[in-house]
Design a protein around this motif. Structure first.
Motif, PDB file in Angstrom:
ATOM      1  N   SER A 180      -7.317  -7.477  -2.691  1.00 11.51           N
ATOM      2  CA  SER A 180      -6.450  -8.531  -3.234  1.00 11.51           C
ATOM      3  C   SER A 180      -5.035  -8.498  -2.670  1.00 11.51           C
ATOM      4  N   ASN A 181      -4.562  -7.319  -2.266  1.00 14.62           N
ATOM      5  CA  ASN A 181      -3.208  -7.224  -1.722  1.00 14.62           C
ATOM      6  C   ASN A 181      -3.202  -6.607  -0.321  1.00 14.62           C
ATOM      7  N   HIS A 182      -4.239  -6.912   0.442  1.00 14.89           N
ATOM      8  CA  HIS A 182      -4.339  -6.361   1.795  1.00 14.89           C
ATOM      9  C   HIS A 182      -3.137  -6.748   2.649  1.00 14.89           C
ATOM     10  N   THR A 183      -2.674  -7.983   2.519  1.00 12.26           N
ATOM     11  CA  THR A 183      -1.553  -8.455   3.333  1.00 12.26           C
ATOM     12  C   THR A 183      -0.289  -7.667   3.039  1.00 12.26           C
ATOM     13  N   ILE A 184      -0.018  -7.439   1.750  1.00 10.53           N
ATOM     14  CA  ILE A 184       1.169  -6.656   1.375  1.00 10.53           C
ATOM     15  C   ILE A 184       1.032  -5.229   1.875  1.00 10.53           C
ATOM     16  N   ALA A 185      -0.166  -4.666   1.754  1.00 12.11           N
ATOM     17  CA  ALA A 185      -0.381  -3.302   2.233  1.00 12.11           C
ATOM     18  C   ALA A 185      -0.093  -3.203   3.725  1.00 12.11           C
ATOM     19  N   LYS A 186      -0.521  -4.195   4.509  1.00 11.92           N
ATOM     20  CA  LYS A 186      -0.268  -4.193   5.944  1.00 11.92           C
ATOM     21  C   LYS A 186       1.225  -4.219   6.247  1.00 11.92           C
ATOM     22  N   GLU A 187       1.978  -4.964   5.445  1.00 10.85           N
ATOM     23  CA  GLU A 187       3.420  -5.092   5.677  1.00 10.85           C
ATOM     24  C   GLU A 187       4.190  -3.855   5.204  1.00 10.85           C
ATOM     25  N   PHE A 194      -3.550   2.887   5.606  1.00  8.35           N
ATOM     26  CA  PHE A 194      -4.036   2.542   4.270  1.00  8.35           C
ATOM     27  C   PHE A 194      -4.439   3.730   3.406  1.00  8.35           C
ATOM     28  N   GLY A 195      -4.211   4.942   3.876  1.00 10.06           N
ATOM     29  CA  GLY A 195      -4.397   6.102   3.018  1.00 10.06           C
ATOM     30  C   GLY A 195      -5.786   6.700   3.057  1.00 10.06           C
ATOM     31  N   GLY A 196      -5.929   7.786   2.302  1.00 13.10           N
ATOM     32  CA  GLY A 196      -7.161   8.551   2.298  1.00 13.10           C
ATOM     33  C   GLY A 196      -7.975   8.441   1.024  1.00 13.10           C
ATOM     34  N   MET A 197      -7.628   7.508   0.141  1.00 16.45           N
ATOM     35  CA  MET A 197      -8.338   7.341  -1.124  1.00 16.45           C
ATOM     36  C   MET A 197      -9.232   6.104  -1.080  1.00 16.45           C
ATOM     37  N   VAL A 198     -10.450   6.254  -1.570  1.00 15.00           N
ATOM     38  CA  VAL A 198     -11.404   5.151  -1.663  1.00 15.00           C
ATOM     39  C   VAL A 198     -12.087   5.240  -3.024  1.00 15.00           C
ATOM     40  N   PHE A 243      -0.037   8.808  -3.614  1.00 18.15           N
ATOM     41  CA  PHE A 243      -1.180   8.389  -2.807  1.00 18.15           C
ATOM     42  C   PHE A 243      -0.770   8.025  -1.383  1.00 18.15           C
ATOM     43  N   ALA A 244       0.367   7.377  -1.234  1.00 20.03           N
ATOM     44  CA  ALA A 244       0.770   6.894   0.086  1.00 20.03           C
ATOM     45  C   ALA A 244       1.394   7.989   0.938  1.00 20.03           C
ATOM     46  N   THR A 245       2.257   8.785   0.341  1.00 24.43           N
ATOM     47  CA  THR A 245       3.090   9.771   1.033  1.00 24.43           C
ATOM     48  C   THR A 245       4.077   9.047   1.947  1.00 24.43           C
ATOM     49  N   PRO A 246       5.156   9.719   2.357  1.00 26.66           N
ATOM     50  CA  PRO A 246       6.109   9.077   3.275  1.00 26.66           C
ATOM     51  C   PRO A 246       5.538   8.826   4.664  1.00 26.66           C
ATOM     52  N   TYR A 247       4.382   9.372   4.965  1.00 33.12           N
ATOM     53  CA  TYR A 247       3.713   9.040   6.229  1.00 33.12           C
ATOM     54  C   TYR A 247       3.357   7.561   6.268  1.00 33.12           C
ATOM     55  N   LEU A 248       3.050   6.992   5.108  1.00 30.15           N
ATOM     56  CA  LEU A 248       2.602   5.602   5.041  1.00 30.15           C
ATOM     57  C   LEU A 248       3.680   4.648   4.560  1.00 30.15           C
ATOM     58  N   LEU A 276      -7.730   2.404  -8.973  1.00 34.67           N
ATOM     59  CA  LEU A 276      -8.270   1.190  -8.367  1.00 34.67           C
ATOM     60  C   LEU A 276      -7.516   0.750  -7.128  1.00 34.67           C
ATOM     61  N   LEU A 277      -6.553   1.546  -6.688  1.00 35.44           N
ATOM     62  CA  LEU A 277      -5.873   1.335  -5.413  1.00 35.44           C
ATOM     63  C   LEU A 277      -5.269  -0.063  -5.286  1.00 35.44           C
ATOM     64  N   LYS A 278      -4.651  -0.516  -6.373  1.00 31.23           N
ATOM     65  CA  LYS A 278      -3.909  -1.775  -6.322  1.00 31.23           C
ATOM     66  C   LYS A 278      -2.583  -1.536  -5.595  1.00 31.23           C
ATOM     67  N   ILE A 279      -2.092  -2.568  -4.943  1.00 33.03           N
ATOM     68  CA  ILE A 279      -0.863  -2.483  -4.165  1.00 33.03           C
ATOM     69  C   ILE A 279       0.232  -3.275  -4.864  1.00 33.03           C
TER      70      ILE A 279
END
Length: 381
Positions: free
Chosen positions: A283-290, A295-299, A175-180, A147-150
């Motif tokens: 729900s955690n878009h702000t944290i993901a941005k920081e 935002f990765g390749g999973m949907v 999911f994120a890898t060190p690229y993200l 569910l791609l929760k952050i």
């Protein structure tokens, strides 16, 4: 070095005896020793192997660690982390984690005296409120599967260390890898990867990784690695190292394509909800941005028709998206979590988490985005 250079050169050197630019495959189980106790740094390949050393150095470099370890699978790497613990120790993990990790926790290690608590990790206090004097490990997964929760790594690590600085913080960074994102820079002690996925990137190898930057922790992990023997073989190490060299360019395209897919699905009349941290309503878009560089390749998404028949029809109609286990390869895959990656979860848990019959997880590949969108359109219609 900056990250894009690290993926190619980080921790690497030309092979000493020949000058080979690409580390060769050392397909050997043992090494000649001129005299007892005298060797060239290698004795037996379960303990160390030059191909594995090259990959492990790359793991450490791209995650800003000091020590990397390659295992026979991602779940073997998880197994190693749990072997750091003793009967009676307690672990706090997120509710929304990979089904294989949940299965290992509850069906394997629980019977050996480890106690697991599963918490909603949206807030640090949800974790710290569960900590006891026996808590030894916090297991984070962000973005979570499926569910791609952050999870705010830095906030949870900081809050946990204030309670007890000896509690280990482990992050599944698959999911994120060190690229993200780089969890060690955010306060984590251990990073785990199913390197089968994005790090290798070509769906042709099964391999796992652990990365740390604490010397004693590295010694403990290395002991378990060679004592338990769940090592990565030299050919697998060669393939994974080859994959890492293109991680940065692949991830850039994965992210670009995933954004386009998520925005397309949000507007589709047959789609009920879309789970992607790049969407502003996440729900955690702000944290993901920081916390993340992208935002990765999973949907993941849910169909409005909440039944197995509708999901099956969509899955069978797709042509470019292949129904298959795993993720993170150059080709686009789809998964049906309720009966695939999370089949081992009890039905009641699936319902609570929102893993329903209409939930479909997409691993967006690096194909032309127009072709991917056309395939989704025809499959949905």
């Amino acid at each position: 070095m900056k990250f894009n250079t690290k993926t190619i050169h980080g921790g690497q050197s030309h092979e000493a005896s020949t000058g080979a630019v690409v580390p060769p495959i050392f397909q050997t189980s043992t090494y000649a020793q001129p005299s007892p106790g005298v060797n060239k740094g290698y004795e037996y390949s379960r303990i160390t192997n030059p191909s594995r050393t090259a990959l492990q150095n790359a793991f450490a470099a791209i995650e800003n660690g000091t020590h990397g370890f390659a295992f026979s699978s991602g779940i073997a790497a998880v197994d190693c982390v749990l072997r750091l613990l003793s009967p009676g120790d307690e672990i706090i993990a997120g509710k929304d984690i990979y089904g294989g990790s949940y299965r290992m926790f509850t069906q394997l290690f629980q019977k050996y005296g480890l106690k697991f608590h599963f918490a909603d990790m949206a807030k640090p206090e949800n974790v710290t409120n569960v900590i006891t004097s026996n808590t030894k490990l916090i297991w984070l997964e962000t973005p979570s599967n499926p569910l791609l929760k952050i999870v705010n790594i830095q906030a949870i690590a900081s809050a946990t260390k204030k309670v007890n600085p000896n509690i280990l913080i482990a992050v599944d960074n698959t999911f994120a890898t060190p690229y993200l994102q780089k969890p060690l820079d955010l306060g984590a002690d251990i990073i785990m990867h199913s390197a089968t996925k994005y790090l290798s990137g070509h769906s042709d190898v099964v391999i796992g990784a652990l990365i740390v930057k604490n010397e004693q922790l590295a010694k403990d992990i290395h002991f378990i690695q060679y004592a338990a023997g769940a090592i990565a073989g030299p050919i697998d190490c060669f393939l994974a190292l080859r994959g890492i060299k293109t991680l940065h360019v692949r991830m850039q395209r994965h992210c670009e394509n995933a954004k386009a897919v998520a925005n397309y699905l949000v507007k589709h009349p047959k789609v009920a909800s879309v789970y992607y941290p790049g969407l502003e309503n996440h729900s955690n878009h702000t944290i993901a941005k920081e916390q993340m560089n992208d935002f990765g390749g999973m949907v993941s998404f849910k169909l409005k028709d909440n039944n197995k028949e509708a999901a099956t029809q969509f899955i069978e109609n797709a042509k470019l998206f292949t129904l298959a286990e795993s993720l993170g390869g150059v080709e686009s895959l789809m998964s049906y979590p309720i009966s695939m990656s999370h089949a081992s979860l009890p039905d009641a848990e699936k319902e609570v988490l929102g893993i329903s019959h209409s939930l479909i997880r997409l691993s967006i590949g690096i194909e032309d985005i127009d072709d991917l969108l056309k395939d989704l359109e025809q499959a949905l219609s």
